[in-house]
Design a protein around this motif. Structure first.
Motif: not given
Lengths: 763, 169
Positions: A663-667, A693-699
């Motif tokens: 979440a920290r990285a996504i933000l 969660a990672l799949d969403r993050l990497v996009q």
């Protein structure tokens, strides 16, 4: 020739090693032909020698200490080199195909310098362009000096230099120092007055009144003036004492606070490599305990020593002035007493060293067993460990008993010596007082012997002698303790960050995420190469899987990409510009990392998610937590996002911590994302949630993913296979699986077999 | 593993090892491996406690090609060859005299005389010498060089006194 006085001076003075290079070496260096050199400090019979190996673009040469050319091998003749490592000796061998053309021994002290030589030699043999940024002399002396620089604060000269440097910290507060110093000096001088007044009272009030020379009224009047003077001196003494204590103790705190601020802010400028070479506890102790010890030295130590010296000199002068024969009787033994105190200090130091060793051994026992308590219990070794601890505890007691025996014997002996001097003063002083009284009674003369008042003052001054002697005797120890702390503190301040911003570093606002590695060579210790010429090119938005056996260099690639380190050779470009052209801080704002061991800070979940972007709105925080599959579990906690996670997030499970870090990285919304074994430490169910969660993050980002489970990398656009620091395969999952006997295929097959084995076991 | 001896596939047995191991002067130890001579290094598994047992012969890639359980089991030439190689790989400085130990620059400075000549080296103040059960004392300096005192009690009294604050022997 570029001069490196610090390292050179150290190697010469501390290691006692010759720094005068043979003339031929100096000439080569001056002419710019010398690429690298190292000492061949062991002969074939393992005797110390001072031979030198050097490398130019055409030859490898060996010189004797006197500069005689012992070997000169044309570079074109050499095909490879080899180093065999021993405990304290290493053997370098150079070959022409399989034929040995040169071999020699050297010790660990030359290991780094030789590593540089071999590195340059290999570059030359591979016909690669050299990117030597420093002179051979700099490289050599830095390599010998490096373990000292890493190990301890040795780059600031001798003890006296450190003391001066410590005292220089007082310059911003010079008014306070002057005030404190004057107060201390006046306090000391005023302390000498009461004894004088006491003697004056005896000679000018009591004695004349007793002999009838003074009337009661006159005697009382002089007595009144004397007592007022005595009271004034006492008040003045306490006044100066108050100024001194208040000024200096607050000054000490100010200096310690300045030091703590300086050290902590400097720590944040230092590169990751510095922290890898230091223990966390040691760094914390430097910022806390060592600065505190320096406060003690500045606030009290410096003044104590200064006042003691003034007091001792003042007392000696007063005693010699009052009566020089008795004065000599007291002052002459002082140097012997000081010497014996220092000698005692040396003995105590030896014993304390033993105590410290015992103490370390006992605490090692604790630091061994308490973190490993599960193993201790599982192997039922509790009783054995208790016995081990008891033995070491007993050893401590024995050593400390020795210490107490020594000091409890020494100090009474010393005091006895001083008492002997006091008795001597009485023995020789009283007859002289009697002579004086007899002469005075007979002739009225005051020239013979010693007046009773002078004798009384003398005896009082005598009692004041012990304390300054004691302080001066302990001075060496006090200075030693303070300089040790100062070394540790200054060592941090004197360490230059290995990764630095260039003067014209560009503040980067928006990266696309294109990454290029070109012939990147890297070694953590300057000897063992971890990356051996890695090259690849990544387009913005590509997801790259990094695969390879452990120790192959995967994490090193990501460390270099994050610019925690700079490569020794080759370059890394991001969006077409060399990484070192960017301002580090602004570049890292475009970078996100999710590591195997997520690190949460003491504070609320909200603060942890917001760590990279403290200005993020609450809706952004919740959105990021939802995307990280963390929102649900956070709401299950009674205090939701306001839950305090405790030190390092120990109140949460590994998977929960990981999702908060995602979440920290996504933000943060990074353009380049590094995932280093992000799912390897969790169970399958949690891994699934993290993977979502990672799949969403990497996009929409450039992603470098290291994963233990290769199945998680099948979605990668490309997979880079690294082995022994080299890129051995590159392509999509299906392409790599089509390579017969390929490293990737082998790893996948091994993992598939392992999974089958696990499934069979479970059945 | 058979007969108490660890062997690798294709390795010579104890009996014919004498024909397959040799020390070449100025070059080192070589081993006949799969009918080819390979340059190897002998590494003792227990260099301080059992220096002549479990000797591993490794190639330049640090792969073990042969484990020799005990030197005693082999003929003189093999023992000599392995000992020569061991002597180099296992070389460390033997301290003959300690001329001074001081704490300086927040480091412990040792001034010693070794079998290789006089030497000054440094350790961290918090690093103590290691004392083995057999009484040998080991010190590792900041560069990584190892210094050994085989029999501390055979040192002169001053050296013993200097060492006594740092190690029990």
């Amino acid at each position: 020739m570029n001069n490196q006085p610090l390292e050179k001076q150290f190697v010469k003075e501390v290691l006692g090693q010759s720094v005068d290079w043979p003339r031929h070496l100096l000439d080569l260096d001056r002419q710019g032909e010398l690429l690298a050199c190292a000492g061949l400090d062991l002969s074939d019979s393992f005797q110390f020698q001072s031979h030198w190996l050097y490398i130019t673009e055409k030859t490898v040469g060996v010189l004797s200490e006197s500069g005689e050319l012992l070997e000169s091998i044309a570079l074109e003749k050499i095909t490879r080199s080899n180093i065999i490592e021993g405990f304290s000796s290493h053997r370098l061998s150079l070959f022409a195909e399989d034929e040995l053309v040169f071999t020699a021994l050297y010790s660990h002290r030359q290991k780094r310098a030789m590593g540089q030589c071999v590195h340059i030699l290999e570059q030359l043999l591979e016909k690669k362009s050299l990117s030597v940024k420093k002179s051979a002399e700099d490289i050599y002396f830095e390599s010998v000096f490096d373990p000292y620089e890493k190990g301890h604060g040795t780059n600031m000269g001798g003890e006296s230099t450190v003391v001066w440097r410590l005292l220089k910290l007082l310059i911003p507060y010079k008014n306070r120092v002057i005030l404190g110093g004057i107060a201390a000096a006046l306090m000391t001088l005023v302390s000498l007055l009461p004894a004088y007044l006491t003697g004056y009272l005896v000679d000018n009030v009591i004695k004349p009144f007793q002999s009838g020379q003074l009337t009661h009224e006159d005697a009382m009047q002089i007595f009144a003036y004397t007592i007022i003077a005595l009271a004034v001196t006492k008040v003045m003494r306490e006044f100066f004492m108050w100024i001194r204590l208040r000024t200096m103790s607050i000054l000490g705190e100010m200096v310690a606070k300045d030091l703590r601020d300086q050290v902590y802010s400097h720590l944040h400028k230092l590169s990751v490599s510095y922290f890898s070479s230091k223990q966390t506890g040691s760094l914390i102790s430097r910022v806390s305990s060592d600065t505190d010890r320096l406060w003690d030295f500045i606030a009290f130590g410096v003044v104590e020593v200064m006042t003691s010296v003034i007091m001792l000199l003042g007392l000696s002068m007063v005693l010699l002035y009052l009566d020089w024969p008795l004065g000599l009787m007291v002052t002459l033994p002082v140097p012997i007493i000081l010497w014996s105190i220092m000698k005692h200090g040396d003995e105590m130091r030896g014993l304390f060293m033993r105590c410290w060793r015992r103490w370390s051994s006992m605490t090692d026992c604790l630091s061994d067993t308490i973190p490993g308590i599960r193993v201790v219990k599982a192997f039922n070794k509790g009783e054995d460990e208790v016995e081990r601890f008891k033995d070491r505890n007993q050893d401590c007691l024995n050593e400390f008993t020795g210490v107490h025996q020594l000091w409890t014997t020494f100090w009474p002996k010393l005091m006895l010596t001083i008492h002997v001097i006091v008795v001597g003063v009485w023995l020789f002083g009283v007859p002289r007082v009697l002579d004086h009284v007899a002469e005075f009674n007979a002739t009225g003369s005051t020239d013979v012997g010693l007046t009773p008042g002078e004798f009384v003052a003398f005896v009082i001054y005598l009692t004041m002698f012990v304390q300054p002697i004691e302080v001066i005797g302990q001075m060496a120890r006090m200075v030693n303790r303070a300089t040790s702390s100062a070394y540790r503190v200054f060592e941090i301040l004197d360490t230059d960050p290995q990764v630095v911003n260039l003067d014209q570093a560009e503040v980067v606002k928006d990266l696309k995420g294109e990454v290029e590695f070109k012939n990147v060579i890297f070694s953590y210790d300057g000897v063992r190469k971890i990356l051996k010429g890695i090259s690849f090119h990544v387009q913005p938005g590509e997801m790259i899987g990094l695969v390879g056996p452990s120790g192959s260099g995967k994490t090193t690639i990501t460390n270099l990409l994050a610019r925690f380190y700079d490569p020794q050779d080759g370059f890394i470009k991001v969006d077409g510009r060399n990484l070192n052209e960017y301002d580090q801080g602004s570049y890292r704002e475009q970078l996100g990392m999710v590591l195997q061991e997520p690190y949460l800070f003491h504070g609320s979940i909200l603060e942890n998610v917001r760590y990279g972007r403290p200005d993020a709105s609450l809706s952004e925080v919740v959105r990021a937590a939802r995307a990280a599959n963390a929102h649900e579990f956070i709401l299950k906690l009674p205090q939701g996002y306001d839950t305090i996670v405790g030190e390092r997030g120990h109140t949460l499970s590994g998977g929960e911590r990981q999702r908060i870090s995602i979440a920290r990285a996504i933000l943060r919304d990074p353009k380049i994302l590094i995932l280093d074994e992000a799912t390897s430490a969790v169970d399958t169910e949690t891994e699934k949630k993290i993977q979502q969660a990672l799949d969403r993050l990497v996009q929409g980002r450039t992603v470098f993913a290291i994963a233990h489970r290769l199945s998680t990398l099948t979605r990668a656009d490309r997979i880079l296979v690294v082995k022994n620091g080299e890129l051995v395969e590159e392509g999509t999952h299906s392409k790599l699986m089509s390579i017969e006997k390929g490293v990737y295929k082998k790893l996948v097959n091994m993992q598939t077999d392992l999974n089958k084995f696990d499934e069979t076991k479970e059945v | 593993m058979s007969d108490g001896k660890l062997e690798r596939e294709g390795m010579p047995s104890r009996e014919d090892l004498s024909r397959q191991v040799e020390f070449v002067e100025g070059r080192g130890l070589r081993l006949k491996h799969n009918d080819h001579w390979v340059w190897v290094t002998a590494k003792a598994s227990f260099p301080w406690t059992h220096p002549e047992e479990f000797i591993s012969l490794v190639n330049e890639e640090a792969e073990e090609l042969l484990m020799v359980e005990s030197l005693e089991d082999h003929v003189l030439e093999v023992r000599k060859a392995l000992k020569r190689s061991l002597a180099e790989a296992g070389f460390c400085f033997e301290i003959l005299k300690i001329t001074g130990v001081e704490e300086r620059l927040d480091l412990r400075e040792w001034q010693v005389e070794t079998q290789s000549g006089p030497r000054v080296f440094h350790t961290k103040v918090s690093h103590w010498p290691t004392v083995l059960d057999n009484g040998q004392v080991f010190v590792r300096d900041l560069h990584g060089d190892i210094y050994r005192i085989i029999d501390p009690e055979s040192l002169d009294s001053k050296s013993q006194e200097r060492l006594s604050a740092l190690a029990d022997f």
